[in-house]
Write a protein that holds these residues in place. Structure first.
Motif, short mmCIF file in Angstrom:
data_model
loop_
_atom_site.label_atom_id
_atom_site.label_comp_id
_atom_site.label_asym_id
_atom_site.label_seq_id
_atom_site.Cartn_x
_atom_site.Cartn_y
_atom_site.Cartn_z
N LYS A 1 38.59 56.83 53.40
CA LYS A 1 38.88 55.65 53.16
C LYS A 1 37.82 54.77 52.20
N ALA A 2 36.54 54.86 52.48
CA ALA A 2 35.60 54.50 51.91
C ALA A 2 35.62 55.01 50.46
N LEU A 3 35.95 56.14 50.07
CA LEU A 3 35.85 56.88 48.75
C LEU A 3 37.03 56.20 48.10
N LEU A 4 37.99 56.07 48.66
CA LEU A 4 39.18 55.37 48.23
C LEU A 4 38.97 53.93 47.64
N CYS A 5 38.17 53.38 48.54
CA CYS A 5 37.79 51.82 48.01
C CYS A 5 36.88 51.87 46.83
N VAL A 6 36.08 52.80 46.85
CA VAL A 6 35.13 53.04 45.56
C VAL A 6 35.97 53.10 44.46
N PHE A 7 36.74 54.40 44.46
CA PHE A 7 37.92 54.69 43.35
C PHE A 7 38.55 53.33 42.94
N LEU A 8 39.42 52.41 43.85
CA LEU A 8 39.76 51.60 43.44
C LEU A 8 38.93 50.35 43.01
N THR A 9 37.47 50.39 43.03
CA THR A 9 36.72 49.42 42.64
C THR A 9 36.52 49.63 41.24
N TRP A 10 36.42 51.13 40.84
CA TRP A 10 36.16 51.55 39.56
C TRP A 10 37.24 51.21 38.70
N PHE A 11 38.60 51.78 39.35
CA PHE A 11 39.89 51.78 38.35
C PHE A 11 40.10 50.34 38.25
N ILE A 12 40.14 49.26 39.06
CA ILE A 12 40.36 48.02 38.86
C ILE A 12 39.52 47.33 37.59
N SER A 13 38.26 47.57 37.99
CA SER A 13 37.22 47.06 37.12
C SER A 13 37.38 47.64 35.67
N ILE A 14 37.67 48.71 35.56
CA ILE A 14 38.02 49.40 34.25
C ILE A 14 39.48 48.70 33.45
N VAL A 15 40.11 48.59 34.19
CA VAL A 15 41.47 48.31 33.67
C VAL A 15 41.23 46.54 33.38
N LEU A 16 40.67 45.90 33.98
CA LEU A 16 40.29 44.44 33.82
C LEU A 16 39.43 44.30 32.57
N VAL A 17 38.55 45.23 32.41
CA VAL A 17 37.46 45.31 31.14
C VAL A 17 38.58 45.45 30.04
N ALA A 18 39.21 46.57 30.24
CA ALA A 18 40.01 47.11 29.11
C ALA A 18 41.00 46.15 28.52
N ILE A 19 41.76 45.31 29.54
CA ILE A 19 42.48 44.14 29.15
C ILE A 19 41.86 43.18 28.30
N SER A 20 40.73 42.92 29.04
CA SER A 20 40.03 41.62 28.34
C SER A 20 39.34 41.78 26.97
N SER A 21 39.04 43.26 26.81
CA SER A 21 38.44 43.69 25.54
C SER A 21 39.48 43.99 24.32
N ILE A 22 40.64 44.06 24.59
CA ILE A 22 41.79 44.17 23.46
C ILE A 22 41.56 43.57 22.24
N SER A 23 41.34 42.09 22.60
CA SER A 23 41.23 41.19 21.62
C SER A 23 39.97 41.21 20.64
N LEU A 24 39.00 42.20 21.13
CA LEU A 24 37.61 42.33 20.41
C LEU A 24 38.05 43.21 19.12
N PHE A 25 39.11 43.95 19.24
CA PHE A 25 39.50 44.69 18.08
C PHE A 25 39.77 44.20 16.71
N ASP A 26 40.43 43.10 17.00
CA ASP A 26 40.54 42.23 15.79
C ASP A 26 39.37 41.50 15.33
N PHE A 27 38.40 41.32 15.85
CA PHE A 27 37.25 40.85 15.68
C PHE A 27 36.46 41.62 14.65
N ASN A 28 35.90 41.24 13.42
CA ASN A 28 35.58 41.91 12.52
C ASN A 28 34.57 40.69 11.77
#
Length: 227
Positions: A127-154
Motif C-alpha cells: 500500500k505504501a508503494l501504491l501511495c508512492v506511485f499515485l504521488t508520482w502519477f498525479i504530480s506528473i499529470v498535474l504538471v503536464a496539464i499546467s505545461s500545455i500552454s507553454l508550447f505556445d510560448f515563443n
C-alpha cells in the motif's frame, strides 16, 4: 537582458553548487542504498522516506547541471524554446513531487498516532508503494496539464534564463496555488497530529491517575492488614 556575473562570482557559485550537488547525491544515495540493502528497514515510514530521497536525488541529478550551465556559468549557447520549456517543466515537476511527498509523510505520521494498532495492522509495504506511485502519477499529470500552454510560448532564440523569467511570470499563479495548497494541508495535518498527541497524553495521564488510586488502595489495605 541579464547582466553577466564577474568571474570570481561564477567560480564561487560553481564550487558551492558542486559541493551541494555532491552532498545531495551522496546523502540521498546512501539513504536509498541502506533501505535497499537491509530488508528489516523496508517499513512503511522508510519507504516514504526513500521516496523523498529518490525525488531529491533525481532533482539534483537532472536539474542542477542545466542550472550550472545557464545560471552559474551563463553559457551563451544554452538557449532556445525547447531548453527553456524543458528546464521549467522539470523544476515544476520536482517541486510538486517534493511537496506531495512531504504531505504524504505528514499524513502517515498523523494516521499512525491517531489510529494506533488499527493503522499498523492495515498498512502494508504494498500500500505504501501504491501511495508512492499515485504521488508520482498525479504530480506528473498535474504538471503536464499546467505545461500545455507553454508550447505556445515563443520568444525566439534567446537565452534560457530569459525564457525562464518569462515562463515564471506567466506561471506564477500555478506555483502560488500549489504552495498555498501545500501550506494549508501541512498546517491541517500538523494541527490534527498535535491534537491527537494531546489526547493520547491526557489518556495516559488519566490511566496513570487511576493506577495510582488503586495502588493507594492496595497499600492502605496492606498497611491495615499488617497493623
Amino acid at each position: 537582458m541579464h547582466q553577466a556575473k564577474p568571474l570570481f562570482a561564477k567560480v564561487v557559485m560553481g564550487v558551492l553548487t558542486v559541493i551541494l550537488y555532491a552532498a545531495c547525491l551522496l546523502g540521498n544515495g546512501f539513504v536509498l542504498a541502506v533501505i535497499a540493502r537491509f530488508k528489516s528497514l523496508r517499513t512503511v515510514p522508510n519507504i516514504l522516506v526513500a521516496n523523498l530521497s529518490l525525488v531529491d536525488l533525481f532533482n539534483a541529478a537532472i536539474t542542477v547541471p542545466p542550472y550550472m550551465i545557464y545560471y552559474v556559468f551563463e553559457a551563451s549557447w544554452f538557449k532556445g524554446k525547447a531548453l527553456g520549456i524543458m528546464t521549467s517543466v522539470l523544476n515544476r515537476l520536482f517541486t510538486i513531487l517534493n511537496l506531495a511527498s512531504m504531505i504524504v509523510m505528514l499524513t502517515n505520521t498523523y494516521l499512525a498516532i491517531s489510529f494506533d494498532l488499527k493503522y499498523f495492522v492495515w498498512k502494508t509495504n504494498r500500500k505504501a508503494l501504491l501511495c508512492v506511485f499515485l504521488t508520482w502519477f498525479i504530480s506528473i499529470v498535474l504538471v503536464a496539464i499546467s505545461s500545455i500552454s507553454l508550447f505556445d510560448f515563443n520568444l525566439g532564440d534567446i537565452h534560457v534564463l530569459e525564457y525562464r523569467k518569462e515562463i515564471f511570470k506567466q506561471g506564477r499563479l500555478f506555483v502560488m496555488f500549489f504552495m498555498a495548497i501545500f501550506l494549508i494541508c501541512a498546517a491541517v495535518v500538523c494541527f490534527l497530529t498535535t491534537h491527537e498527541i494531546k489526547k493520547k497524553q491526557k489518556k495516559v495521564f488519566k490511566s496513570f491517575k487511576v493506577f495510582v488510586f488503586y495502588l493507594d488502595i492496595v497499600v492502605f489495605f496492606y498497611s491495615v492488614y499488617d497493623f
